[in-house]
Write an enzyme that holds these catalytic residues in place. Structure first.
Site, PDB file in Angstrom:
ATOM      1  N   LYS A   1      10.824   3.995  -2.069  1.00  0.00           N
ATOM      2  CA  LYS A   1       9.539   4.353  -1.369  1.00  0.00           C
ATOM      3  C   LYS A   1       8.450   5.115  -2.321  1.00  0.00           C
ATOM      4  O   LYS A   1       9.138   5.770  -3.204  1.00  0.00           O
ATOM      5  CB  LYS A   1       9.550   5.163   0.103  1.00  0.00           C
ATOM      6  CG  LYS A   1      10.360   6.356  -0.077  1.00  0.00           C
ATOM      7  CD  LYS A   1      10.423   7.047   1.148  1.00  0.00           C
ATOM      8  CE  LYS A   1      11.524   6.324   2.024  1.00  0.00           C
ATOM      9  NZ  LYS A   1      10.882   5.624   3.393  1.00  0.00           N
ATOM     10  N   ARG A   2       7.210   5.225  -2.115  1.00  0.00           N
ATOM     11  CA  ARG A   2       6.663   5.980  -3.130  1.00  0.00           C
ATOM     12  C   ARG A   2       6.904   7.512  -2.945  1.00  0.00           C
ATOM     13  O   ARG A   2       7.647   8.034  -2.166  1.00  0.00           O
ATOM     14  CB  ARG A   2       4.974   6.218  -2.400  1.00  0.00           C
ATOM     15  CG  ARG A   2       4.311   4.665  -2.925  1.00  0.00           C
ATOM     16  CD  ARG A   2       4.246   4.519  -4.739  1.00  0.00           C
ATOM     17  NE  ARG A   2       3.362   5.768  -5.129  1.00  0.00           N
ATOM     18  CZ  ARG A   2       2.181   5.595  -5.673  1.00  0.00           C
ATOM     19  NH1 ARG A   2       1.763   4.372  -5.756  1.00  0.00           N
ATOM     20  NH2 ARG A   2       1.399   6.422  -6.037  1.00  0.00           N
TER      21      ARG A   2
ATOM     22  N   LYS B   1      12.091  -3.288   6.921  1.00  0.00           N
ATOM     23  CA  LYS B   1      12.986  -4.438   6.107  1.00  0.00           C
ATOM     24  C   LYS B   1      14.484  -4.215   5.960  1.00  0.00           C
ATOM     25  O   LYS B   1      15.063  -5.096   6.153  1.00  0.00           O
ATOM     26  CB  LYS B   1      12.219  -4.420   4.647  1.00  0.00           C
ATOM     27  CG  LYS B   1      10.516  -4.874   4.625  1.00  0.00           C
ATOM     28  CD  LYS B   1      10.035  -4.271   3.398  1.00  0.00           C
ATOM     29  CE  LYS B   1       8.181  -4.317   3.755  1.00  0.00           C
ATOM     30  NZ  LYS B   1       7.747  -3.821   2.577  1.00  0.00           N
TER      31      LYS B   1
ATOM     32  N   THR C   1       7.601   0.897   6.540  1.00  0.00           N
ATOM     33  CA  THR C   1       7.735  -0.456   6.829  1.00  0.00           C
ATOM     34  C   THR C   1       9.064  -0.778   5.953  1.00  0.00           C
ATOM     35  O   THR C   1       9.625  -2.054   6.299  1.00  0.00           O
ATOM     36  CB  THR C   1       6.548  -1.428   6.360  1.00  0.00           C
ATOM     37  OG1 THR C   1       6.019  -0.835   5.046  1.00  0.00           O
ATOM     38  CG2 THR C   1       5.296  -1.352   7.167  1.00  0.00           C
TER      39      THR C   1
ATOM     40  N   HIS D   1      -3.947   5.018   8.835  1.00  0.00           N
ATOM     41  CA  HIS D   1      -2.452   4.842   8.564  1.00  0.00           C
ATOM     42  C   HIS D   1      -1.872   6.061   7.934  1.00  0.00           C
ATOM     43  O   HIS D   1      -1.136   6.344   7.227  1.00  0.00           O
ATOM     44  CB  HIS D   1      -2.616   3.910   7.039  1.00  0.00           C
ATOM     45  CG  HIS D   1      -2.933   2.411   7.289  1.00  0.00           C
ATOM     46  ND1 HIS D   1      -1.788   1.371   7.380  1.00  0.00           N
ATOM     47  CD2 HIS D   1      -4.094   1.895   7.502  1.00  0.00           C
ATOM     48  CE1 HIS D   1      -2.640   0.420   7.462  1.00  0.00           C
ATOM     49  NE2 HIS D   1      -3.971   0.387   7.797  1.00  0.00           N
TER      50      HIS D   1
ATOM     51  N   LYS E   1       7.758  12.811   2.210  1.00  0.00           N
ATOM     52  CA  LYS E   1       8.978  11.559   2.327  1.00  0.00           C
ATOM     53  C   LYS E   1      10.322  12.258   2.231  1.00  0.00           C
ATOM     54  O   LYS E   1      11.278  11.833   2.530  1.00  0.00           O
ATOM     55  CB  LYS E   1       8.919  10.533   1.505  1.00  0.00           C
ATOM     56  CG  LYS E   1       7.418   9.786   1.956  1.00  0.00           C
ATOM     57  CD  LYS E   1       7.242   8.488   1.038  1.00  0.00           C
ATOM     58  CE  LYS E   1       6.003   8.016   1.324  1.00  0.00           C
ATOM     59  NZ  LYS E   1       5.832   6.872   2.378  1.00  0.00           N
TER      60      LYS E   1
HETATM   61  I1  GPV Z   1      -3.622   6.381   4.248  1.00  0.00           I
HETATM   62  N1  GPV Z   1      -0.126   4.313   3.646  1.00  0.00           N
HETATM   63  C1  GPV Z   1      -0.086   3.961   2.164  1.00  0.00           C
HETATM   64  O1  GPV Z   1       0.731   3.233   1.759  1.00  0.00           O
HETATM   65  N2  GPV Z   1      -0.948   4.482   1.598  1.00  0.00           N
HETATM   66  C2  GPV Z   1      -2.049   5.077   1.901  1.00  0.00           C
HETATM   67  O2  GPV Z   1      -3.168   5.350   1.179  1.00  0.00           O
HETATM   68  C3  GPV Z   1      -2.086   5.536   3.337  1.00  0.00           C
HETATM   69  C4  GPV Z   1      -1.003   5.038   4.056  1.00  0.00           C
HETATM   70  C5  GPV Z   1       1.096   3.899   4.436  1.00  0.00           C
HETATM   71  C6  GPV Z   1       1.786   4.881   5.393  1.00  0.00           C
HETATM   72  O3  GPV Z   1       2.140   6.058   4.675  1.00  0.00           O
HETATM   73  C7  GPV Z   1       2.925   4.408   5.899  1.00  0.00           C
HETATM   74  O4  GPV Z   1       3.691   5.320   6.966  1.00  0.00           O
HETATM   75  C8  GPV Z   1       2.571   2.906   6.657  1.00  0.00           C
HETATM   76  O5  GPV Z   1       3.911   2.384   7.074  1.00  0.00           O
HETATM   77  C9  GPV Z   1       1.824   2.093   5.656  1.00  0.00           C
HETATM   78  O6  GPV Z   1       0.741   2.678   5.251  1.00  0.00           O
HETATM   79  C10 GPV Z   1       1.342   0.805   6.373  1.00  0.00           C
HETATM   80  O7  GPV Z   1       0.517   1.059   7.607  1.00  0.00           O
END
Ligand code: GPV
Length: 799
Positions: A539-540, A651, A647, A356, A545
């Site tokens: 988002k975080r 949404k 994601t 991810h 980002k």
């Molecule tokens: I590695 N992501 C997350 O939320 N936490 C993590 O520790 C890691 C990846 C996220 C990515 O940053 C996003 O781009 C992605 O959409 C999401 O995982 C789901 O795949």
């Protein structure tokens, strides 16, 4: 007994529901209508709803037992499930019955429903994706179990003090959790430390794992799956009665406390490395309990190990559960006495791995010393896997030392560490990225040498989100309009049907109703004028980002209000939501800066009716469900080549927000599907960003060349918004690791175009409808179908 039909059905009339609520209040909650509190009513309602799902669960389990199917097991350190009540009402068909029954017994449905607490057992996208996939697996009738950890404390509650993030513990089960079924009989034993002697691994510490499960209902089908969460419990003998009697109360329980700390808290970092032994213990605890449970379940109907990979696929959600690979080897070789070759072949047919990230610092590694001390036998197994891997590398690429170095499971410099991603790639039959661009970048950069070695192992599965929670539940008004426009509710189980909305984008009366739904959602959110554009970045907080780019835009708008009102544009409410990892100083500076800018904008009468900045604390799934329906503009502005997928972008587009974004992650696919004309693209693409980064990037040159950028950064540097702003400016003018200044002008110009389009509300609404119409692909049902076809190869079983 007929396991499928042996249950007395629960009634679905208002009178029957009311009866059940009443008897649950008496018999299970142990109270009466006269003395019941709102909490009593809430817990009782939850039980009454849960019973309806539990009946379906029983039928599902019976069908699974009969079929002996191939199972999908999802291993994840995080599940961000979101509030359960509203979802379970919808999925059990009791949305209307519940408030009526509560009222009949004299309770306020609003008050009762407000007591539902969201289990925050995840950080962000990765944890929420896990929850969406479980929802879709159940909806598609796939036999599946999610395994995770039942953290006592979920993701911290965010508060602001003087604009700074402060973290408060999230004691989400303080009042108990009525959705949960404890299953204490299925406890497991987990070992840590110790040594490897002639008799095998002798652990030095033993902890018990006690499971409980939550029901995961499918939508529009009978299936109810489960997510099974492990909680650490001290071994029974760990209470020291002698010390207790001697008045040493703390010492008497210290062993037990230590053991139970394993499931105490969700680590609140997101995509950054966390080098603590307790986290490694959590990972092994999850993996060890879950594998034993999987094997226990396998043995119900199977006895031959060669059938294990036929009946079982285990998906690793990023590298957090990667120890499952050496753990299954240990179970097969040391305990089941299989030979190494056979065990390794079974393991490599069983596991698959989802990556991810693209951030090098998010690829987990563990010090060899630490891993060897905590799990001595596992380190031996990892070494043997590595020896065989490197033999294969040398055979395939003779005399290529750099490949050997890159592919090794062990990083040598500056400290010997185990590379969990390399272990995950080596011990699985498929590795997938989470968006097309991400999967391409994985095979061309992060895992390039592995892709050369095993080209067929790599694939893509683009992420998706559940339309049930994020459209139907979050946005009932728009959902009703969509259903009317399409003539049925079938889109909730086949989201590709949304394309049928496209022709309605040309229907002026449909557009008017669409617009009015958006306005209703904005009014319901209650953050300012529903006529203003709601511009959201949720988002975080992470530098890649680029919330810092958004705040530069806000400052530029603010400065235009002072000196160039003609260039200001249109009334906007800019909304930020998100948490920063507690130890991530730079992200916290950005949060503090946003709060300071928000205060300055609010204090200035010139902003009135034109610009507002809001930053509600503690962004979570509950808040997301309120914000997303109201959003007009979706900010997806990461540096290209850094966001694996995203994601939230999906949404928001599904709910008719227009995206302003870079060509990063799934933005690329969103733009392809909603149409380039309906997407505000800006900024460097991934190759351009990479080449600028690897050359001699000079952020100052952008500062010097652009008057508005200079003015915005000067305001930050001069402390107009306090000290945190100075740190943000310093970092941007110094290294600007994520090319914020390079993308600033392109972003501002695109935002001016956004404002111009907003002035034509008919055009904007048309684009909004086309965003929803084009986003059907981003259903997690489609994601699960792709996993089934490319990786899992499991079939539905209908109860
Ligand atoms: I590695 N992501 C997350 O939320 N936490 C993590 O520790 C890691 C990846 C996220 C990515 O940053 C996003 O781009 C992605 O959409 C999401 O995982 C789901 O795949």
């Amino acid at each position: 007994m007929d396991l499928r039909n042996g249950l007395r059905p629960l009634g679905s009339t208002p009178a029957e529901f009311e009866q059940d609520l009443l008897s649950n209040l008496y018999y299970r909650r142990g109270t009466t209508v006269e003395s019941a509190s709102a909490q009593d009513a809430y817990e009782t309602l939850a039980l009454t709803v849960r019973d309806r799902l539990a009946a379906r669960r029983a039928r599902t389990a019976a069908a699974h037992y009969e079929t002996n199917p191939r199972w999908v097991y999802y291993l994840s350190a995080e599940y961000l499930l979101g509030p359960q009540l509203e979802q379970n009402l919808l999925y059990s068909g009791t949305t209307d019955l519940a408030p009526a029954a509560l009222k009949a017994l004299g309770f306020s449905p609003e008050e009762v429903e407000a007591l539902d607490v969201e289990p925050g057992l995840g950080n962000g996208g990765l944890g929420r994706l896990a929850a969406c996939l479980l929802d879709s697996l159940a909806t598609l009738d796939i036999p599946a179990v999610g395994y995770g950890i039942r953290y006592d404390l979920g993701i911290f509650k965010q508060d602001f003090e003087n604009g700074e993030q402060v973290e408060k513990p999230d004691d989400w089960t303080f009042q108990g959790d009525p959705w949960e079924f404890p299953a204490p009989d299925d406890w497991q034993t987990v070992g840590f430390y110790g040594y490897v002697g002639p008799e095998g691994w002798v652990p030095g510490e033993i902890v018990h794992g006690e499971p409980s499960h939550l029901l995961v209902p499918g939508y529009g089908t009978e299936t109810v799956n489960i997510v099974r969460l492990w909680r650490a419990r001290a071994a029974q003998a760990s209470f020291d009665l002698r010390r207790f009697s001697a008045g040493q109360y703390a010492e008497a329980v210290q062993e037990a406390v230590k053991a139970e700390n394993i499931s105490k808290v969700l680590y609140p970092d997101d995509s950054t490395e966390m080098g603590r032994e307790l986290r490694l213990k959590q990972q092994y605890f999850l993996v060890s309990c879950s594998l034993r449970d999987i094997i226990r379940r396998f043995r119900f109907r199977n006895s031959d190990w060669s059938d294990f990979p036929v009946k079982t696929v285990i998906q690793l959600n990023d590298t957090h559960p990667t120890l499952a690979i050496p753990e299954l080897m240990r179970l097969l070789v040391d305990e089941e006495k299989l030979d190494w070759e056979q065990a390794w072949s079974l393991v490599r047919q069983t596991f698959a791995y989802t990556c991810h990230t693209l951030l090098p610092e998010a690829l987990e590694t563990w010090p060899v010393d630490m891993l060897g001390r905590l799990l001595p036998r596992h380190l031996e197994i990892i070494y043997r896997i590595n020896a065989e891997l490197l033999d294969e590398v040398r055979a395939t690429f003779p005399d290529d030392l750099s490949r050997v170095r890159n592919l090794s499971l062990i990083q040598e410099e500056p400290q010997r560490r185990v590379r969990m991603a390399n272990l995950a790639v080596t011990g699985t039959f498929k590795v997938n990225g989470v968006a097309e661009l991400h999967s391409q970048l994985l095979t061309s950069t992060t895992f390039a040498d592995f892709a050369a070695l095993w080209p067929d192992k790599f694939t893509n599965v683009t992420n998706g989100v559940t339309p049930r929670r994020f459209v139907r539940l979050a946005n009932p008004g728009l959902s009703a309009l969509i259903t009317e426009g399409l003539g049925s509710e079938d889109w909730l189980r086949d989201l590709s049907l949304l394309s049928g909305l496209a022709p309605l984008a040309d229907d002026a009366s449909f557009r008017a109703r669409w617009r009015s739904e958006k306005r209703h959602a904005k009014s319901a959110l209650g953050l300012g004028d529903p006529g203003a554009m709601l511009d959201v970045m949720i988002k975080r907080f992470h530098e890649y980002k680029r919330q810092q780019l958004k705040i530069l835009h806000v400052i530029t708008l603010y400065q235009r209000l002072q000196s160039a009102p003609g260039r200001f544009g249109v009334p906007r409410t800019v909304l930020f939501g998100g948490k920063a990892a507690p130890a991530y100083y730079a992200a916290k500076s950005i949060i503090k800066t946003i709060n300071a800018v928000a205060a300055a904008v609010a204090a200035d009468p010139k902003s009135s009716g034109l610009l507002r900045v809001v930053f509600p604390a503690n962004y979570n799934v509950t808040l997301a469900e309120k914000i997303i329906p109201a959003a007009d503009l979706s900010e997806q502005i990461s540096m290209a080549g850094k966001e694996a997928s995203g994601t939230g972008n999906m949404k928001l587009a599904l709910n008719g927000a227009l995206t302003i974004g870079t060509l990063d992650g799934a933005n690329v696919e969103i733009r392809d599907r909603v149409g380039a004309d309906n997407f505000f693209l800006f900024g460097l693409d991934a190759p351009a960003a990479l080449s600028l980064r690897s050359g001699d990037y000079q952020p100052r040159s952008y500062y010097e060349a652009d008057d508005e950028l200079r003015a915005a950064l000067d305001a930050l540097s001069n402390g107009v918004f306090g000290g945190a702003g100075q740190e943000v400016a310093q970092s941007l003018l110094g290294r600007d690791e994520y090319l914020t200044l390079a993308d600033y002008r392109s972003y501002i110009d695109k935002q001016d175009e956004v404002a111009a389009v907003w002035q034509n509300q008919e055009r904007w609404t048309r684009m909004s409808i086309l965003n929803t119409a084009g986003s059907g692909f981003f259903s997690s049902d489609r994601t699960v179908s792709d996993y089934l076809e490319r990786i899992w190869r499991a079939s539905p079983v209908r109860p």
